[in-house]
Every structure is written in C-alpha cells, then in structure tokens.
Design an enzyme around this catalytic site. Structure first.
Site, PDB file in Angstrom:
ATOM      1  CG  PHE A  11      33.818  62.593  37.731  1.00 28.37           C
ATOM      2  CD1 PHE A  11      33.852  63.195  36.476  1.00 28.37           C
ATOM      3  CD2 PHE A  11      34.525  61.410  37.926  1.00 28.37           C
ATOM      4  CE1 PHE A  11      34.560  62.611  35.427  1.00 28.37           C
ATOM      5  CE2 PHE A  11      35.243  60.832  36.885  1.00 28.37           C
ATOM      6  CZ  PHE A  11      35.244  61.424  35.636  1.00 28.37           C
ATOM      7  CB  SER A  48      30.122  56.922  47.595  1.00 33.00           C
ATOM      8  OG  SER A  48      31.195  56.709  48.495  1.00 33.00           O
ATOM      9  CE1 TYR A  60      34.286  54.768  47.613  1.00 34.63           C
ATOM     10  CE2 TYR A  60      36.126  53.437  46.818  1.00 34.63           C
ATOM     11  CZ  TYR A  60      35.004  54.213  46.559  1.00 34.63           C
ATOM     12  OH  TYR A  60      34.599  54.425  45.265  1.00 34.63           O
ATOM     13  CE  LYS A  92      31.455  52.779  46.396  1.00 34.09           C
ATOM     14  NZ  LYS A  92      30.248  53.339  45.756  1.00 34.09           N
ATOM     15  CG  ASN A 114      25.003  64.924  50.587  1.00 36.61           C
ATOM     16  OD1 ASN A 114      25.746  64.922  49.607  1.00 36.61           O
ATOM     17  ND2 ASN A 114      25.346  64.355  51.736  1.00 36.61           N
TER      18      ASN A 114
END
Ligand code: UDP
Length: 334
Positions: A31, A95, A165, A169, A52
């Site tokens: 996005f 990610s 996540y 991060k 990927n």
C-alpha cells in the site's frame, strides 16, 4: 484519481531532492510502498522496488513496469541480496501491518523487521546510502500518554499477539541506531500512525479497519465493531503520509532522528463507522465482536516535531480522504 493525488504530493514537495537519485523501496508493491514508488518515479528518481509479494500486490506496480526509471525485484528482504546498482536512498517499508495478520504470519513479520532491517542497513552501509525505517505507533503499545510524543518509551506486551509486530519494530529501531553508532550510517526512523487510502487491501486477513468498514458498508453487510467501539485512532490520508516521509528522507542533518507522522485528529471506531455509513448511504447494521488482545484503547500522535523539523502537517480532512478511498473501493468491487 491516484494520478491526481501523485501530482498533488509532488506539488507540495517543491524541491526535487530525488531526481536522478537511486532509491531502493522495500515493500514497494504494498500500500504505502507503491505510492512511494510512484511519487519517486514521477520525480525522475531511479526506483528499485523490492517485494516478495507476500502481502504486496503486483497490480499496484504493473503500470510502472515499462517506465525506464523503475525496476522490480521479487525478493524477501529478510534474505541476503546483492544489488548490481549503486543505491543513494533506502526506504525500508517491507512488513505486513494488519493486526489480522499478526496471528497468521508472526514469524514473517518478525523477520521482515529484524533480519530485513539488518540486511537493508547492510546495503546502506555498503552504498553510504541514507536509510529511512518505517516504524510504527505500535511501538508505544497501550500508551499512557495521549497524544503521544516521540519521547515516550512505550508500554508493550512482549508476549501478546501484537508482540511480533511491536517488538520487531522496536528491534528494527534499535538496529538502526546500532548501525548509526557503530558504522555511521545515516538512519532516520518514522513512527507511522494509522494511514488509509486507495490500494489498501480489504480482503481476507489483510483488512485494516478503514477498508473493512468501507467494503462492509458498500455491500450493506454488518459492520464488524470490535469491543464497544469506544477505542480511538487518528487517521492520516496516504498523500499526507507520503509527503511527510519524503520530506524526512530528503532533509539533511536529521541523522538518528525519530519522528511521528500521522494525523492528530482522534475519533472513536464507532464514529468512524457512522462517518463511513453516512458517506456511502449504507444500510449496514453494526455487529459486535470481542476486542482483540492488547488492542490499544486510544491512539493519537503529537506531531509538533514533524512540523518544526520538516515544515509538515496533514492537510486532508478525514471525510475528504474517506470519499476518495470509497471511490477506489467501489471500483475494486466491480
Ligand atoms: N476494528 C474493528 N472492526 C474491524 C477491524 C478493526 O472494530 O473489523 C478496530 C480494531 O479493534 C482497532 C481499530 O479498529 O481498535 C483499528 O484497527 P486496525 O486493524 O486498522 O489497526 P490498529 O490501529 O489496531 O493497528
């Protein structure tokens, strides 16, 4: 419509900092990544889009493929890669980011942000390139300071479903700082708050709240409210976000800085559902589900640092951005 938005961003980015520069965008078919690639190609940068296609979509970049300034490399950034061109700038954006994916793909999420950041930093070191790591408001966890400044250190559950996540991060941020301190790499860290717009996925496990509610409302299906809907988020339209990221990447003397980029207008998920229903004229009912584990009750950024350092602030009102996103999602329905 996306074309108009791309021109809009470039009008607001007056200097052409990336012209003839070589820019690696990891997650470039996603996005935000695909918006980034498109804006940079329009600025005559030489863009290497690495993805990927695990959650990114080839159709986001198909229209760029015959541009001589654009090349696509299908690769997982958590695996070593040797590039045959010199790189001046790196945007490490790869990610998965949807909470619905955290239970399904926690290992890939950890790898993209830990090993992937390590590999991206290696490329930066070798090329003496400047690297922007796209971190997240999630590193603040269940923040006890709202609105949240960059100086807040966070309140994260390492063991919960969001841990893959949030902690990856956080590790990514620490890895950036390690490469800056030990090898002098010019790193910058942006903490992205909820961002929405055309090209967000609405299908299956990918759906964040905005595309999910829009698709449900367009189909007049029940809108799925998690918890009682009183939890808040603040939503930034994609053009504002991309403009902020590029200002940050372009500006000299910001090595090692961390900046929140997002829209500080906070609203409840219930109010978001009502706004989307109103703008679509939908007859959807509301259906309630349990609040997922560790779903933050409030989220809102302080953005004075972005304003002071980058002369940036968001310009697109939520309702305007939602209407653009609704138009895009309507075309996706066909
Ligand atoms: N949410 C919801 N219904 C949905 C999807 C999300 O009520 O169908 C809520 C979710 O619980 C959270 C907020 O919307 O409080 C934002 O969710 P999103 O998945 O966009 O990401 P988050 O901001 O939590 O990272």
């Amino acid at each position: 419509m996306v074309n108009d938005d791309i021109s809009w961003i470039n009008t607001h980015l007056k200097d052409r900092a990336f012209e003839d520069q070589s820019v690696l965008v990891t997650g470039g078919a996603g996005f935000l990544g695909s918006w980034m690639c498109e804006v940079l190609v329009a600025q005559n940068a030489k863009v290497i889009c690495l993805d990927n296609l695990a959650s990114g979509r080839e159709e986001n970049i198909t229209h760029l493929k015959n541009n001589e300034n654009f090349s696509f490399l299908r690769h997982d950034i958590s695996q070593p890669v040797v590039l045959d061109t010199k790189v001046d700038y790196i945007l490490h954006m790869a990610s998965r980011a949807s909470p619905l994916e955290f239970e399904q793909f926690p290992i890939q999420i950890m790898k993209a942000n830990t090993l992937g950041t390590w590999i991206a930093l290696g490329i930066a070191k070798k090329n003496k390139a400047r690297l922007l790591f796209t971190s997240t408001s999630e590193i603040y966890g269940e923040s006890q300071i709202i609105p949240t400044p960059e100086t807040y250190h966070g309140n994260v559950n390492t063991l919960g479903i969001r841990g893959c996540y949030d902690e990856a991060k956080r590790a990514g941020e620490a890895t950036c700082m390690a490469y800056m301190r030990q090898h002098g790499v010019d790193v910058r860290i942006v903490r992205i708050f909820n961002t929405y717009g055309p090209r967000m996925r609405s299908d299956g496990y990918y759906g964040r709240v905005v595309p999910r509610f829009i698709m449900q409302a367009l189909r007049n299906e029940p809108i799925t409210i998690f918890g009682d809907g009183s939890q808040t988020r603040s939503f930034c339209y994609v053009t504002d976000q991309i403009e902020g990221l590029l200002r940050f990447l372009a500006k000299d003397d910001l090595k090692g800085e961390v900046i929140n980029i997002g829209n500080p207008k906070e609203l409840s998920i219930m109010d978001l559902a009502a706004l989307i229903k109103k703008n679509i004229g939908s007859t959807s009912s509301l259906q309630y589900f349990p609040l997922p584990q560790d779903d933050p009750h409030r989220r809102c950024p302080i953005i004075t640092k972005a304003h002071d350092l980058l002369n940036w602030k968001p310009k697109i009102e939520l309702e305007k951005g939602l209407r653009k996103t609704i138009r895009y999602m309507t075309s996706e329905l066909r």
